[in-house]
Scaffold this motif. Sequence first.
Motif, PDB file in Angstrom:
ATOM      1  N   THR A   3      -8.990   7.170  30.496  1.00 14.53           N
ATOM      2  CA  THR A   3      -8.334   7.773  29.335  1.00 14.53           C
ATOM      3  C   THR A   3      -8.994   7.226  28.073  1.00 14.53           C
ATOM      4  O   THR A   3      -9.626   6.162  28.106  1.00 14.53           O
ATOM      5  N   PRO A   4      -8.842   7.908  26.952  1.00 15.79           N
ATOM      6  CA  PRO A   4      -9.427   7.395  25.702  1.00 15.79           C
ATOM      7  C   PRO A   4      -8.818   6.086  25.239  1.00 15.79           C
ATOM      8  O   PRO A   4      -9.394   5.400  24.390  1.00 15.79           O
ATOM      9  N   TYR A   5      -7.660   5.722  25.787  1.00 16.98           N
ATOM     10  CA  TYR A   5      -6.980   4.507  25.334  1.00 16.98           C
ATOM     11  C   TYR A   5      -7.603   3.240  25.906  1.00 16.98           C
ATOM     12  O   TYR A   5      -7.391   2.151  25.381  1.00 16.98           O
ATOM     13  N   GLY A   6      -8.375   3.361  26.980  1.00 19.51           N
ATOM     14  CA  GLY A   6      -9.120   2.227  27.497  1.00 19.51           C
ATOM     15  C   GLY A   6      -8.427   1.487  28.632  1.00 19.51           C
ATOM     16  O   GLY A   6      -7.215   1.575  28.830  1.00 19.51           O
ATOM     17  N   ALA A   7      -9.237   0.737  29.370  1.00 19.39           N
ATOM     18  CA  ALA A   7      -8.782   0.050  30.577  1.00 19.39           C
ATOM     19  C   ALA A   7      -7.887  -1.133  30.249  1.00 19.39           C
ATOM     20  O   ALA A   7      -7.945  -1.717  29.160  1.00 19.39           O
ATOM     21  N   HIS A   8      -7.073  -1.496  31.240  1.00 23.44           N
ATOM     22  CA  HIS A   8      -6.173  -2.638  31.121  1.00 23.44           C
ATOM     23  C   HIS A   8      -6.805  -3.885  31.748  1.00 23.44           C
ATOM     24  O   HIS A   8      -7.910  -3.853  32.278  1.00 23.44           O
ATOM     25  N   ASN A   9      -6.034  -4.952  31.698  1.00 24.81           N
ATOM     26  CA  ASN A   9      -6.445  -6.296  32.094  1.00 24.81           C
ATOM     27  C   ASN A   9      -7.096  -6.342  33.486  1.00 24.81           C
ATOM     28  O   ASN A   9      -6.526  -5.870  34.465  1.00 24.81           O
ATOM     29  N   ILE A  10      -8.278  -6.940  33.559  1.00 20.91           N
ATOM     30  CA  ILE A  10      -8.943  -7.166  34.849  1.00 20.91           C
ATOM     31  C   ILE A  10      -8.831  -8.613  35.312  1.00 20.91           C
ATOM     32  O   ILE A  10      -9.329  -8.965  36.378  1.00 20.91           O
ATOM     33  N   ILE A  11      -8.190  -9.458  34.525  1.00 26.01           N
ATOM     34  CA  ILE A  11      -8.194 -10.886  34.815  1.00 26.01           C
ATOM     35  C   ILE A  11      -7.256 -11.239  35.960  1.00 26.01           C
ATOM     36  O   ILE A  11      -7.556 -12.127  36.766  1.00 26.01           O
ATOM     37  N   GLU A  12      -6.125 -10.557  36.072  1.00 24.05           N
ATOM     38  CA  GLU A  12      -5.205 -10.855  37.170  1.00 24.05           C
ATOM     39  C   GLU A  12      -5.867 -10.653  38.536  1.00 24.05           C
ATOM     40  O   GLU A  12      -5.753 -11.529  39.404  1.00 24.05           O
TER      41      GLU A  12
ATOM     42  N   TYR B 180       1.379  -7.121  44.249  1.00 22.23           N
ATOM     43  CA  TYR B 180       0.635  -5.900  44.555  1.00 22.23           C
ATOM     44  C   TYR B 180      -0.872  -6.171  44.642  1.00 22.23           C
ATOM     45  O   TYR B 180      -1.568  -5.612  45.488  1.00 22.23           O
ATOM     46  N   ILE B 181      -1.364  -7.033  43.764  1.00 14.34           N
ATOM     47  CA  ILE B 181      -2.788  -7.358  43.786  1.00 14.34           C
ATOM     48  C   ILE B 181      -3.137  -8.192  45.025  1.00 14.34           C
ATOM     49  O   ILE B 181      -4.174  -7.990  45.658  1.00 14.34           O
ATOM     50  N   ALA B 182      -2.235  -9.120  45.383  1.00 15.57           N
ATOM     51  CA  ALA B 182      -2.496  -9.980  46.536  1.00 15.57           C
ATOM     52  C   ALA B 182      -2.527  -9.192  47.844  1.00 15.57           C
ATOM     53  O   ALA B 182      -3.123  -9.650  48.824  1.00 15.57           O
ATOM     54  N   LEU B 183      -1.909  -8.028  47.874  1.00 17.93           N
ATOM     55  CA  LEU B 183      -1.982  -7.180  49.063  1.00 17.93           C
ATOM     56  C   LEU B 183      -3.379  -6.594  49.264  1.00 17.93           C
ATOM     57  O   LEU B 183      -3.736  -6.177  50.362  1.00 17.93           O
ATOM     58  N   ALA B 184      -4.179  -6.566  48.195  1.00 14.10           N
ATOM     59  CA  ALA B 184      -5.385  -5.743  48.171  1.00 14.10           C
ATOM     60  C   ALA B 184      -6.646  -6.492  48.566  1.00 14.10           C
ATOM     61  O   ALA B 184      -6.734  -7.723  48.465  1.00 14.10           O
ATOM     62  N   ASP B 185      -7.638  -5.705  48.979  1.00 16.27           N
ATOM     63  CA  ASP B 185      -9.007  -6.188  49.138  1.00 16.27           C
ATOM     64  C   ASP B 185      -9.828  -5.907  47.881  1.00 16.27           C
ATOM     65  O   ASP B 185     -10.795  -6.608  47.592  1.00 16.27           O
ATOM     66  N   ARG B 186      -9.455  -4.878  47.160  1.00 20.45           N
ATOM     67  CA  ARG B 186     -10.083  -4.555  45.874  1.00 20.45           C
ATOM     68  C   ARG B 186      -9.053  -3.858  45.011  1.00 20.45           C
ATOM     69  O   ARG B 186      -8.066  -3.304  45.507  1.00 20.45           O
ATOM     70  N   VAL B 187      -9.286  -3.890  43.699  1.00 18.04           N
ATOM     71  CA  VAL B 187      -8.296  -3.404  42.734  1.00 18.04           C
ATOM     72  C   VAL B 187      -8.960  -2.439  41.763  1.00 18.04           C
ATOM     73  O   VAL B 187     -10.062  -2.710  41.262  1.00 18.04           O
ATOM     74  N   VAL B 188      -8.290  -1.333  41.505  1.00 17.52           N
ATOM     75  CA  VAL B 188      -8.686  -0.412  40.442  1.00 17.52           C
ATOM     76  C   VAL B 188      -7.733  -0.646  39.278  1.00 17.52           C
ATOM     77  O   VAL B 188      -6.511  -0.518  39.424  1.00 17.52           O
ATOM     78  N   THR B 189      -8.264  -1.022  38.139  1.00 20.85           N
ATOM     79  CA  THR B 189      -7.434  -1.253  36.957  1.00 20.85           C
ATOM     80  C   THR B 189      -7.330   0.032  36.153  1.00 20.85           C
ATOM     81  O   THR B 189      -8.336   0.646  35.813  1.00 20.85           O
ATOM     82  N   GLY B 190      -6.100   0.434  35.842  1.00 14.57           N
ATOM     83  CA  GLY B 190      -5.852   1.711  35.176  1.00 14.57           C
ATOM     84  C   GLY B 190      -6.257   1.729  33.717  1.00 14.57           C
ATOM     85  O   GLY B 190      -6.530   0.700  33.099  1.00 14.57           O
ATOM     86  N   GLY B 191      -6.269   2.938  33.169  1.00 17.02           N
ATOM     87  CA  GLY B 191      -6.558   3.150  31.757  1.00 17.02           C
ATOM     88  C   GLY B 191      -7.983   3.529  31.451  1.00 17.02           C
ATOM     89  O   GLY B 191      -8.267   4.103  30.402  1.00 17.02           O
ATOM     90  N   GLY B 192      -8.910   3.196  32.345  1.00 16.30           N
ATOM     91  CA  GLY B 192     -10.319   3.394  32.058  1.00 16.30           C
ATOM     92  C   GLY B 192     -10.786   4.834  32.071  1.00 16.30           C
ATOM     93  O   GLY B 192     -11.896   5.127  31.629  1.00 16.30           O
TER      94      GLY B 192
END
Length: 438
Positions: free
Chosen positions: A350-359, A336-348
């Motif tokens: 919400t109060p629980y915080g963003a997920h991994n940006i390294i992939e 899914y990431i390889a399909l993209a030109d840019r990526v929005v990482t979820g969670g940010g």
Amino acid sequence: MTLWVFLRLWSLLWHLGLPVVLLYLVWRGRKDALYGRHLAERFGRYRQRLPGSVWVHAVSLGEMRSAVPLIRALLDRGETVVTTHFTPAGRREAERAFPAEIAAGRMAAVWVPFETSWAYAGFFRAFRPRAGLVMEIEIWPRMIFAARKSAVPLFMCNAQYPTKSMIRDARFTLRHKLMQNYAGAFVKSDLQARRFASVGVPNIAVTGELRFDQPVPAHLLGAAERVRPLLAEGRPVVTFASAVEGEDELYLDAIIAALGHPSRPFVVYVPRKPERFDDVARLVARRGLAAIRRSESLDATLAPKTPAFPLWEGGALSGSGPDLLLGDSLGEMYFYIALADRVVTGGGFTPYGAHNIIEPLALKRPVIVGPEIHTIEYPAVEAIAAGVCLRVETPEALSEALTGWPGPPPEAIESFFAAHAGATARTLAALDRALTRR
């Protein structure tokens, strides 16, 4: 409250609450049957025996993925490994990543026992690990003290102490006392080392972030290269990775706004949990978006189901094709990431915080995150400073960034990524030093 009193109350609470925990597992098992399987393991009864193994506790999917390069390195140097999990996602990832090693008896993936001394006693009888590594920052009192009682050095690994957790724990210092009973901590950065030292954690080593060493599955990249022209020929692609509950409406608003831009980006939308796939599909349909699902449009090899799905015509989408692909599968995030030109990482958002940006960074894709980055302070702070990650504070800023942010050049992301790799070797060295000192 003294630590002794707390541990007695904690044990009482768990014994009284076991029926509730079992009902919870049965309830979760209605959507994922694996929750209800191998229940004996949760009570400390294991069929496998792997004495002298290295124990890696990876509670769920994210923690297990971060542990993969370390586990691979341990196995490659002749160790045996037992991994413990609480969720099916974590256990499945261990079984997916190491099937040959599990079949050969060099590794076991099992449930973590319930938080009782007798359940942990059964775990330690079965595996007699020579060391334990708890991924990220998991503070389970009985786990910590059962390890001490069994003379198993237990380390926090790939650890960070988020700002919000520090603020909370400053008011209730019981967690500090629990962390002080770890044998040590292998942490992500100098800042994290100072934070753990400030609350009395012993034997701290700065080892970096293991996710920078994660292997990238080549077959997923190849599949993305073949599929992208069929999905979005001539259009930019934005992937929303690990979108969590509570963000969907906000993200869909931003997507609808972006579709009004002349570039009309194609969107790949990947919910965080499999139990959300159907709910998100219904929500996307209610918002009037033309969408297809990965499970319906692509086969097991990620090739188009040309005769089976009506939107595919002769190997390409019709001119009135969809604007969104719903990523309703597990273990295919790099696709899914390889399909993209840019990526929005979820969670940010919400109060629980963003997920991994390294992939995304591993694939040289710029990343957008919401305002809540306390869960990924390292490497998010450094990535934002380097210009390879954009932090947006409002939904309006997100809408603008989807089509207006030019992003950094790929070589900037490559340079950033290379500067932060190597955590696996540093963690192994730190573990060996710590065990030698004992």
